[in-house]
Design an enzyme around this catalytic site. Structure first.
Site, short mmCIF file in Angstrom:
data_model
loop_
_atom_site.label_atom_id
_atom_site.label_comp_id
_atom_site.label_asym_id
_atom_site.label_seq_id
_atom_site.Cartn_x
_atom_site.Cartn_y
_atom_site.Cartn_z
N LYS A 76 0.84 -1.20 0.00
CA LYS A 76 0.00 0.00 0.00
C LYS A 76 0.88 1.25 0.00
CE LYS A 76 -3.95 1.98 2.57
NZ LYS A 76 -4.85 1.79 3.73
N SER A 151 -9.72 1.64 3.05
CA SER A 151 -8.90 2.42 2.15
C SER A 151 -7.86 1.60 1.39
CB SER A 151 -8.18 3.51 2.94
OG SER A 151 -7.30 2.95 3.90
N SER A 175 -9.89 -0.70 7.21
CA SER A 175 -9.34 -0.47 5.88
C SER A 175 -8.63 -1.65 5.26
CB SER A 175 -8.39 0.73 5.90
OG SER A 175 -9.12 1.93 6.04
#
Length: 476
Positions: A76, A151, A175
């Site tokens: 990420k 997210s 997330s």
């Protein structure tokens, strides 16, 4: 070239049936074919192939392969990799390049993982759909008109689409788990402090935790074991001993397992297909020997409100460092220092980030601190007490990961409150700091994935992963 688990990949590598270079090249080619899905913000073509060749060369010379030898991983884009861009999917960091490796990156490299790219995300990890990225939304591999969750939507989509075997995400209020549920994979948030946050760009420091997205709980456990443990560079990392997760998983059996089912998780607004699938999975486990225990978790209705007060307060403080003075975007439209601060932040941050900064500043202001922030902290303590009490009576708390299946891109962007409710079942574990996981349990009437959410007591990741494995194995 496709592998359903790392064990399959490792067996092929050690038997000489393939090489790290061949595997890495295969994944990179697949990423290139999926570029329209906007899953990756950066792809490490040359770096990944160079590392794969180096691993092959060392292995051919008799070197001992690491625990993650040749594992293609996606990271990420809020986790630091030295020499790579670190954008947090924000214009304010669009051209920023990290100068150091996060602790988790160091530990994964030491065990011979191969990083193939940085994944898209909601800006500064603020969002539940991956639509808040400054670089555009991510498509869900199951239906490209729908969101992958957020997210960590890019990381979840990468694993689901076969573009990475395992991916790292960050989880503040769901997330990792919510996108895992939306993308039909496993998503693990460990106990707060189990994994060092050094090198993770902070959203809400008392909530943030790096997590793992994988196709199965065995792979998630393997990566967790490599990353877990104390770190002198992160004072919040725990010195609690790191378990042998494989042994703890193997010891889990449905026979006699006590599963707590909170009545508060099954209200009228829950999507009927989600409710049906979760109840069917619980009944399946009951038939195999598990005991379903009705429990109540008072104050559940206050979870979302308390969470958004606390995390926005922390975000308003953490994001104050992005001011155009030291690094990141600096507005050209300024003739004094004050204008530089204001314009750089106004132009560099997206709409949702600015909304949360303003809310956080408001709840921390002198006239409202006691009314909002202090009360939210008190609610947090109530949650910790209630969940601790519940898990003294049961082994695990189970419920849906999300109140609804993946929704359409753009469907909820004009209603932030409705968007926030996507995390209503994942937020409590973040408030209390306990480990939690989303595991795929089936598909709704539109053939969209549905996940089940599980919570165990502090540092019981092995038990949690074992229970998740029981559930997933029963649907394969």
């Amino acid at each position: 070239m496709h592998f359903s688990s790392y064990q399959d990949l490792r067996s092929s590598l050690l038997a000489g049936q393939t090489t790290c270079e061949e595997v890495t090249k295969s994944y990179l080619e697949r990423i290139d074919r999926h570029c329209d899905d906007n899953i990756f913000l950066a792809v490490f073509h040359e770096q990944a192939l160079s590392r794969a060749r180096s691993l092959d060369r060392r292995f051919s010379e008799g070197g001992t392969p690491g625990l993650l030898f040749g594992m293609p991983m996606a990271i990420k884009d809020n986790i630091s990799i030295k020499g790579a861009r670190l954008t947090c999917a924000s214009r304010i960091l669009e051209n920023y390049e990290s100068v150091y490796d996060a602790t988790v990156i160091e530990r994964l490299l030491n065990e011979d993982a191969v990083f193939i790219g940085k994944t898209n995300m909601d800006e500064f990890a603020m969002g539940s759909s991956n639509e808040n990225s400054a670089f555009g939304p991510v498509a869900n591999p199951f239906d490209k008109t729908r969101v992958p969750g957020g997210s960590s939507g890019g990381s979840a989509a990468a694993v689901a689409a076969g573009l990475a075997l395992v991916a790292l995400g960050s989880d503040t209020g769901g997330s990792v788990r919510q996108p895992a549920g939306f993308c039909d994979i496993v998503g693990l948030k460990p106990t707060y402090g189990r994994i060092s946050r050094y090198g993770l760009v902070a959203f809400a420091s008392s909530f943030d935790q790096i997590g793992v997205l994988a196709r199965n709980s065995d792979d998630a456990a393997l990566v967790l074991g490599v990353m877990a443990g104390a770190d002198e560079r992160d004072a919040t990392s725990s010195r609690h001993a790191v378990s042998n997760y494989a042994e703890e998983m193997a010891a889990v059996s449905p026979d006699g397992l006590k599963i707590g089912v909170p009545k508060e998780f099954f209200h009228e607004s829950l999507n009927p297909d989600v409710a049906r699938l979760v109840k069917a999975k619980l009944e399946e486990l009951r038939e195999k020997g598990a005991e379903l225990v009705d429990i109540t978790l008072p104050a559940s209705d206050y979870a979302i409100a308390a969470y958004y007060i606390l995390v926005t307060a922390e975000a308003s403080s953490n994001l104050a460092r992005f001011d155009g003075a030291r690094y990141g975007y600096r507005s050209p439209n300024c003739d004094n220092l004050s204008a530089m601060y204001v314009n750089s932040r106004t132009e560099g941050f997206g709409k949702e980030v600015k909304r949360r900064i303003m809310l956080g500043t408001y709840v921390l202001s002198a006239g409202y601190y006691d009314t909002y922030y202090k009360k939210a902290q008190q609610v947090r303590r109530v949650f910790q007490d209630r969940y601790r009490e519940a898990l003294e009576k049961v082994d695990v708390i189970a419920g849906p990961t999300s109140p609804f299946p993946p929704f359409g891109i753009g469907d909820k962007m004009d209603d932030p409150l409705e968007m926030y409710l996507a995390d209503v079942f994942t937020v409590p574990a973040s408030i209390v700091g306990m480990p939690a996981i989303s595991v795929p349990i089936g598909y709704d009437s539109l053939n969209l994935p549905v996940g089940m959410h599980l919570i165990c007591n502090f540092f019981e990741e092995g038990k949690l992963l074992g229970i998740a494995g029981l559930m997933q194995h029963s649907i394969v």
